[in-house]
Design an enzyme around this catalytic site. Structure first.
Site, mmCIF file in Angstrom:
data_model
loop_
_atom_site.group_PDB
_atom_site.id
_atom_site.type_symbol
_atom_site.label_atom_id
_atom_site.label_comp_id
_atom_site.label_asym_id
_atom_site.label_seq_id
_atom_site.Cartn_x
_atom_site.Cartn_y
_atom_site.Cartn_z
ATOM 1 N N ARG A 142 0.805 -1.237 0.000
ATOM 2 C CA ARG A 142 0.000 0.000 0.000
ATOM 3 C C ARG A 142 0.837 1.286 0.000
ATOM 4 N NH1 ARG A 142 -2.304 -3.590 -1.204
ATOM 5 N NH2 ARG A 142 -4.232 -4.507 -0.440
ATOM 6 N N SER A 184 -10.544 0.959 3.558
ATOM 7 C CA SER A 184 -9.837 0.675 4.808
ATOM 8 C C SER A 184 -9.268 1.967 5.382
ATOM 9 C CB SER A 184 -8.688 -0.303 4.565
ATOM 10 O OG SER A 184 -9.190 -1.511 4.038
ATOM 11 N N GLU A 254 -4.470 4.491 6.084
ATOM 12 C CA GLU A 254 -4.470 4.208 4.653
ATOM 13 C C GLU A 254 -5.294 5.323 3.964
ATOM 14 O OE1 GLU A 254 -6.066 0.659 1.791
ATOM 15 O OE2 GLU A 254 -4.773 0.048 3.438
#
Length: 258
Positions: A142, A184, A254
């Site tokens: 990520r 998320s 995130e």
């Protein structure tokens, strides 16, 4: 380039924010270096005082095919990429069906689902006007350090679109809440899950005003209707504080807070 008023309470996936003037970049424009680039606003939480924003115009929503290479503009929505891959029997993009937003957003955070992520299939990215090979870009779970503005990306073409994989992936995420969210909220810490930690500290379902840690999946911050930035931010801070106090683990967002 031109300015466009974007109402983030309607445009962002979490439905929080206010009308904001965003600079739209057209093909051939010189990229400003004092503005934050946004895409589909699917992982953004926009405050009442965001930094100056910019966005790639439809000029960058393109797909072209040359021999064994696919070149895709960063403003291209993921759904259209999957449709193109299916129609042209191209493999590797099935996982994008689970990821809302644009290619640019996927590149900026090395977006993925399970073991599938965009850098696995990426050949190169055009950053600040120059092509850079994927292997020369620092990236991981990520994150990707692009050091500039990505306008296009190249992918080697491999044939064989996998409908079975697509269906499996679509079924995989049915445990996600249906209310507006930014996906998320936190990255999973190594060897653990952010959702498990938020639940373990007793915050699953915790509500502040019209924002709530989802009762379906604790790592999703959902908007029950008319939620505000302040409400969202207080729940994010609360989760970080509780998890660090009880588990000595620092959760990393995130979601991008602007």
């Amino acid at each position: 380039m031109f300015f466009k008023a974007i109402d983030f309470s309607k445009y962002s996936s979490i439905k929080v924010g206010q009308p904001t003037q965003v600079l739209m970049i057209e093909e051939g424009d010189v990229m400003p270096n004092d503005r934050y680039l946004i895409g589909g606003a699917n992982n953004l939480l926009v405050s009442p005082t965001p930094p100056p924003l910019m966005m790639l115009s439809k000029d960058f929503a393109t797909i072209t095919q040359e021999e064994n290479m696919l070149t895709i503009g960063a403003a291209m929505p993921t759904g259209r990429i999957v449709s193109y891959a299916k129609k042209n029997n191209i493999a590797g993009f099935e996982f994008c069906s689970k990821l809302p937003g644009t290619l640019g957003g996927m590149l900026a955070m090395n977006a993925g689902v399970k073991e599938y992520e965009i850098f696995n299939i990426l050949h190169s990215i055009k950053i600040n006007g120059a092509w850079v090979l994927a292997e020369d870009i620092e990236h991981g779970y990520r994150f990707a350090k692009l050091h500039g503005i990505a306008t296009h990306a190249k992918f080697e073409i491999h044939h064989g679109f996998n409908q079975i994989l697509l269906d499996e992936l679509l079924n995989l995420r049915s445990n996600q809440p249906h209310q507006p969210s930014a996906g998320s909220a936190f990255k999973n810490p190594e060897g653990d899950y952010a959702g498990r930690l938020i639940e373990a500290v007793g915050l699953k379902g915790k509500r502040k005003g019209q924002m709530q840690w989802s009762t379906i999946h604790a790592n999703f911050l959902v908007n029950l209707g008319g939620g505000t930035y302040e409400e969202a931010k207080s729940l994010i801070d609360l989760a970080k504080n509780e998890v660090v106090n009880q588990f000595d683990i620092t959760l990393i967002e995130e979601i991008k807070i602007l």
